[in-house]
Design a protein around this motif. Structure first.
Motif, PDB file in Angstrom:
ATOM      1  N   ARG A  13      45.250   7.002  -4.516  1.00  0.00           N
ATOM      2  CA  ARG A  13      44.601   6.560  -3.264  1.00  0.00           C
ATOM      3  C   ARG A  13      45.603   6.621  -2.108  1.00  0.00           C
ATOM      4  NH1 ARG A  13      41.546   3.287  -6.579  1.00  0.00           N
ATOM      5  NH2 ARG A  13      43.179   1.708  -6.671  1.00  0.00           N
ATOM      6  N   GLU A  14      46.833   6.206  -2.354  1.00  0.00           N
ATOM      7  CA  GLU A  14      47.873   6.296  -1.332  1.00  0.00           C
ATOM      8  C   GLU A  14      48.099   7.758  -0.924  1.00  0.00           C
ATOM      9  OE1 GLU A  14      48.525   3.458   0.503  1.00  0.00           O
ATOM     10  OE2 GLU A  14      50.485   4.428   0.641  1.00  0.00           O
ATOM     11  N   ARG A  15      48.118   8.637  -1.917  1.00  0.00           N
ATOM     12  CA  ARG A  15      48.298  10.073  -1.631  1.00  0.00           C
ATOM     13  C   ARG A  15      47.222  10.566  -0.675  1.00  0.00           C
ATOM     14  NH1 ARG A  15      46.350  12.721  -6.463  1.00  0.00           N
ATOM     15  NH2 ARG A  15      44.375  12.317  -5.417  1.00  0.00           N
ATOM     16  N   ASP A  16      45.977  10.166  -0.924  1.00  0.00           N
ATOM     17  CA  ASP A  16      44.890  10.625  -0.059  1.00  0.00           C
ATOM     18  C   ASP A  16      45.032  10.033   1.345  1.00  0.00           C
ATOM     19  OD1 ASP A  16      44.004  12.059  -2.217  1.00  0.00           O
ATOM     20  OD2 ASP A  16      42.472  10.616  -2.812  1.00  0.00           O
ATOM     21  N   ARG A  17      45.510   8.790   1.418  1.00  0.00           N
ATOM     22  CA  ARG A  17      45.748   8.176   2.736  1.00  0.00           C
ATOM     23  C   ARG A  17      46.857   8.929   3.478  1.00  0.00           C
ATOM     24  NH1 ARG A  17      49.215   4.416   5.378  1.00  0.00           N
ATOM     25  NH2 ARG A  17      50.561   4.120   3.562  1.00  0.00           N
ATOM     26  N   VAL A  18      47.951   9.219   2.768  1.00  0.00           N
ATOM     27  CA  VAL A  18      49.085   9.899   3.406  1.00  0.00           C
ATOM     28  C   VAL A  18      48.666  11.296   3.867  1.00  0.00           C
ATOM     29  CG1 VAL A  18      51.367  10.910   2.935  1.00  0.00           C
ATOM     30  CG2 VAL A  18      50.844   8.585   2.168  1.00  0.00           C
ATOM     31  N   ARG A  19      47.917  11.988   3.017  1.00  0.00           N
ATOM     32  CA  ARG A  19      47.504  13.348   3.405  1.00  0.00           C
ATOM     33  C   ARG A  19      46.616  13.289   4.651  1.00  0.00           C
ATOM     34  NH1 ARG A  19      42.936  16.880   1.785  1.00  0.00           N
ATOM     35  NH2 ARG A  19      43.478  18.923   2.646  1.00  0.00           N
ATOM     36  N   ALA A  20      45.677  12.335   4.666  1.00  0.00           N
ATOM     37  CA  ALA A  20      44.784  12.238   5.829  1.00  0.00           C
ATOM     38  C   ALA A  20      45.597  11.976   7.098  1.00  0.00           C
ATOM     39  CB  ALA A  20      43.760  11.125   5.600  1.00  0.00           C
ATOM     40  N   ALA A  21      46.612  11.101   6.979  1.00  0.00           N
ATOM     41  CA  ALA A  21      47.440  10.801   8.154  1.00  0.00           C
ATOM     42  C   ALA A  21      48.240  12.038   8.578  1.00  0.00           C
ATOM     43  CB  ALA A  21      48.383   9.637   7.836  1.00  0.00           C
ATOM     44  N   LEU A  22      48.729  12.783   7.613  1.00  0.00           N
ATOM     45  CA  LEU A  22      49.498  13.993   7.942  1.00  0.00           C
ATOM     46  C   LEU A  22      48.605  15.046   8.592  1.00  0.00           C
ATOM     47  CD1 LEU A  22      51.731  14.201   4.734  1.00  0.00           C
ATOM     48  CD2 LEU A  22      52.535  13.793   7.080  1.00  0.00           C
ATOM     49  N   LEU A  23      47.374  15.175   8.106  1.00  0.00           N
ATOM     50  CA  LEU A  23      46.433  16.118   8.735  1.00  0.00           C
ATOM     51  C   LEU A  23      46.195  15.704  10.178  1.00  0.00           C
ATOM     52  CD1 LEU A  23      43.783  16.654   5.880  1.00  0.00           C
ATOM     53  CD2 LEU A  23      45.513  18.293   6.633  1.00  0.00           C
ATOM     54  N   ASP A  24      46.028  14.396  10.389  1.00  0.00           N
ATOM     55  CA  ASP A  24      45.849  13.876  11.755  1.00  0.00           C
ATOM     56  C   ASP A  24      47.037  14.219  12.643  1.00  0.00           C
ATOM     57  OD1 ASP A  24      43.427  12.794  11.465  1.00  0.00           O
ATOM     58  OD2 ASP A  24      44.083  10.687  11.316  1.00  0.00           O
ATOM     59  N   GLN A  25      48.215  14.190  12.041  1.00  0.00           N
ATOM     60  CA  GLN A  25      49.423  14.505  12.822  1.00  0.00           C
ATOM     61  C   GLN A  25      49.600  16.010  13.027  1.00  0.00           C
ATOM     62  OE1 GLN A  25      52.872  12.677  10.978  1.00  0.00           O
ATOM     63  NE2 GLN A  25      52.084  10.593  11.189  1.00  0.00           N
ATOM     64  N   GLY A  26      48.734  16.816  12.390  1.00  0.00           N
ATOM     65  CA  GLY A  26      48.791  18.257  12.623  1.00  0.00           C
ATOM     66  C   GLY A  26      49.472  19.063  11.530  1.00  0.00           C
ATOM     67  N   TYR A  27      49.834  18.432  10.413  1.00  0.00           N
ATOM     68  CA  TYR A  27      50.444  19.167   9.299  1.00  0.00           C
ATOM     69  C   TYR A  27      49.338  19.773   8.430  1.00  0.00           C
ATOM     70  CZ  TYR A  27      54.819  16.729  10.419  1.00  0.00           C
ATOM     71  OH  TYR A  27      55.937  16.256  11.052  1.00  0.00           O
ATOM     72  N   VAL A  82      48.519  20.204   5.336  1.00  0.00           N
ATOM     73  CA  VAL A  82      48.810  19.785   3.956  1.00  0.00           C
ATOM     74  C   VAL A  82      47.651  20.146   3.032  1.00  0.00           C
ATOM     75  CG1 VAL A  82      49.326  17.796   2.481  1.00  0.00           C
ATOM     76  CG2 VAL A  82      50.173  17.865   4.835  1.00  0.00           C
ATOM     77  N   PRO A  83      47.890  20.971   2.006  1.00  0.00           N
ATOM     78  CA  PRO A  83      46.780  21.281   1.090  1.00  0.00           C
ATOM     79  C   PRO A  83      46.355  20.050   0.297  1.00  0.00           C
ATOM     80  CG  PRO A  83      48.838  22.247   0.274  1.00  0.00           C
ATOM     81  CD  PRO A  83      49.145  21.630   1.614  1.00  0.00           C
ATOM     82  N   GLU A  84      45.110  20.064  -0.182  1.00  0.00           N
ATOM     83  CA  GLU A  84      44.640  18.948  -1.005  1.00  0.00           C
ATOM     84  C   GLU A  84      45.505  18.845  -2.252  1.00  0.00           C
ATOM     85  OE1 GLU A  84      40.793  19.366  -2.912  1.00  0.00           O
ATOM     86  OE2 GLU A  84      40.476  17.205  -2.713  1.00  0.00           O
ATOM     87  N   SER A  85      46.001  17.639  -2.518  1.00  0.00           N
ATOM     88  CA  SER A  85      46.850  17.424  -3.696  1.00  0.00           C
ATOM     89  C   SER A  85      46.145  16.533  -4.695  1.00  0.00           C
ATOM     90  CB  SER A  85      48.166  16.757  -3.271  1.00  0.00           C
ATOM     91  OG  SER A  85      48.877  16.326  -4.424  1.00  0.00           O
ATOM     92  N   MET A  86      46.344  16.835  -5.978  1.00  0.00           N
ATOM     93  CA  MET A  86      45.823  15.985  -7.053  1.00  0.00           C
ATOM     94  C   MET A  86      46.985  15.386  -7.840  1.00  0.00           C
ATOM     95  SD  MET A  86      42.384  16.042  -7.460  1.00  0.00           S
ATOM     96  CE  MET A  86      41.171  16.776  -6.394  1.00  0.00           C
ATOM     97  N   ALA A  87      48.189  15.451  -7.290  1.00  0.00           N
ATOM     98  CA  ALA A  87      49.362  14.936  -7.996  1.00  0.00           C
ATOM     99  C   ALA A  87      49.916  13.730  -7.238  1.00  0.00           C
ATOM    100  CB  ALA A  87      50.411  16.038  -8.123  1.00  0.00           C
ATOM    101  N   ASN A  88      51.117  13.287  -7.577  1.00  0.00           N
ATOM    102  CA  ASN A  88      51.695  12.143  -6.862  1.00  0.00           C
ATOM    103  C   ASN A  88      52.681  12.603  -5.790  1.00  0.00           C
ATOM    104  OD1 ASN A  88      53.675  12.983  -8.641  1.00  0.00           O
ATOM    105  ND2 ASN A  88      54.509  10.923  -8.957  1.00  0.00           N
ATOM    106  N   PHE A  89      52.333  13.708  -5.144  1.00  0.00           N
ATOM    107  CA  PHE A  89      53.165  14.226  -4.048  1.00  0.00           C
ATOM    108  C   PHE A  89      52.288  15.091  -3.156  1.00  0.00           C
ATOM    109  CE2 PHE A  89      53.569  16.807  -7.866  1.00  0.00           C
ATOM    110  CZ  PHE A  89      53.159  18.045  -7.424  1.00  0.00           C
ATOM    111  N   VAL A  90      52.792  15.375  -1.974  1.00  0.00           N
ATOM    112  CA  VAL A  90      52.085  16.298  -1.068  1.00  0.00           C
ATOM    113  C   VAL A  90      53.059  17.370  -0.598  1.00  0.00           C
ATOM    114  CG1 VAL A  90      50.304  14.685  -0.254  1.00  0.00           C
ATOM    115  CG2 VAL A  90      52.536  14.765   0.912  1.00  0.00           C
TER     116      VAL A  90
END
Ligand code: PMP
Length: 348
Positions: free
Chosen positions: A274-288, A290-298
């Motif tokens: 869940r944290e990973r999905d939150r971090v990815r969403a925030a990074l997308l908002d910032q313009g990165y 980031v591909p969808e990740s299913m692991a514990n990293f982005v």
């Protein structure tokens, strides 16, 4: 003439581990950010009292526990000194000199090193433009010499997955002389639909094996233990390549205790996902991008700016993992650690 090492080792790239920097948050090695559960730590402490003895070479208790938990006979499971050891053992067990192993690139950085150490030829196929395994191109790259194909799912370092239908089509078409090893080091962090379950594929097909590890979801990276599930003939050959006693007594005991505490440990994984999905969403908002990740990293596909980003992150007290000229892999930490990371990405 003086004793001299193999000349080809001069060109062997070193395996570069994630750095630990005092005072900085380490988001560089895909570890879980939490200390072992008390039940696991107690078991490890108790096991230290008999380290004057060699460990059980057959890892009997662990094999029994894995076999019951996974629902496969013991002769279909091999344990190893981390799943990285099992990746090497598969190459040793399957390949004669002149044979080839095939994997996507970029993927787990140990594959090319292990292949060179073992002395097998290697062929790589670039990920597609979405940072996902290009299974059609991998199929085309199989030759009569190919013995092993690694499919890292989710892929390290991009976090991307191949979907069930695509993998099944690939497996249908792979020639029978090829063993497909699904490297599922991050399987427990997958939380989306249509992601293949390697264990089911092992049950259905002769030429599939799965590697998993206690290093990530189970939080035992420092103890070195992983396992492989496959057909009995493959497992038997993989076991023969094992250095005697390579799975130590503390690792065996801790792995069993972790399986006993699986519910709690896997619920931690769900939090991390869940944290990973939150971090990815925030990074997308910032313009990165980031591909969808299913692991514990982005994965931050920063290209030539990867090293520069890693320096910026370190200046902000976060250690990440740059892959020069390609991108940066960031492990998901605690919510507070992730917020520190997001502040560093915002100011880059
Ligand atoms: N496979 C993949 C894809 C990995 O990322 C790793 C660890 N970085 C491993 C295998 C090996 O893990 P271990 O040896 O700790 O089990």
């Amino acid at each position: 003439m003086p004793a001299s090492p193999r000349a080809d080792l001069d060109s062997l790239p070193p395996y570069v581990p994630g750095k630990s920097v005092p005072g900085a948050i380490k988001l560089a090695s895909n570890e879980v950010p939490l200390a072992p559960l008390p039940s696991v730590a107690d078991t490890i402490a108790q096991a230290t009292s008999s380290v004057n003895r060699y460990p059980d070479m057959g890892s009997y208790a662990l094999l029994e526990r894995l076999s019951t938990g996974l629902g496969v006979p013991q002769q279909q499971v091999a344990v190893g000194c981390g799943s990285v050891s099992l990746c090497q053992q598969v190459m040793q067990a399957m390949c004669n000199s002149g044979d080839e192993v095939l994997f996507a690139w970029r993927s787990f950085e140990a594959y090319p090193i292990l292949a060179q150490v073992v002395g097998v030829r290697q062929r790589t196929v670039p990920l597609d433009e979405h940072h996902v395994h290009d299974l059609d191109a991998m199929l085309d790259a199989i030759t009569p010499e190919t013995r092993v194909v690694f499919v890292c799912n989710p892929n390290n370092p991009t976090g991307t997955v191949v979907r069930t239908a695509a993998l099944e089509r690939f497996l249908d078409a792979v020639p029978s002389h090829v063993l497909v090893v699904l490297d599922e080091a991050y399987a427990e962090f997958v939380n989306g639909p249509d992601v293949p379950d390697g264990l089911r594929l092992v049950a259905e097909r002769d030429n599939v094996a799965v590697c998993r590890t206690f290093s990530k979801a189970y939080g035992l990276a420092g103890l070195r233990v992983g396992y492989l599930v496959g057909q009995p003939t493959i497992v038997e050959a993989v076991r023969k390549t094992c250095i005697p006693f390579s799975v130590n007594a503390l690792a065996q005991a801790a792995a069993v205790a972790s399986l006993d505490a699986a519910d709690e440990l896997l619920s931690r994984c769900a939090d991390i996902s869940r944290e990973r999905d939150r971090v990815r969403a925030a990074l997308l908002d910032q313009g990165y991008a980031v591909p969808e990740s299913m692991a514990n990293f982005v994965w931050l596909p920063l290209g030539d700016r990867a090293a520069e980003f890693a320096e910026h992150a370190l200046a902000n007290k976060v250690v990440v993992r740059p892959f020069a000229g390609d991108g940066v892999r960031v492990t998901i930490g605690t919510p507070e650690e992730n917020d520190t990371l997001l502040e560093a990405t915002r100011t880059f």
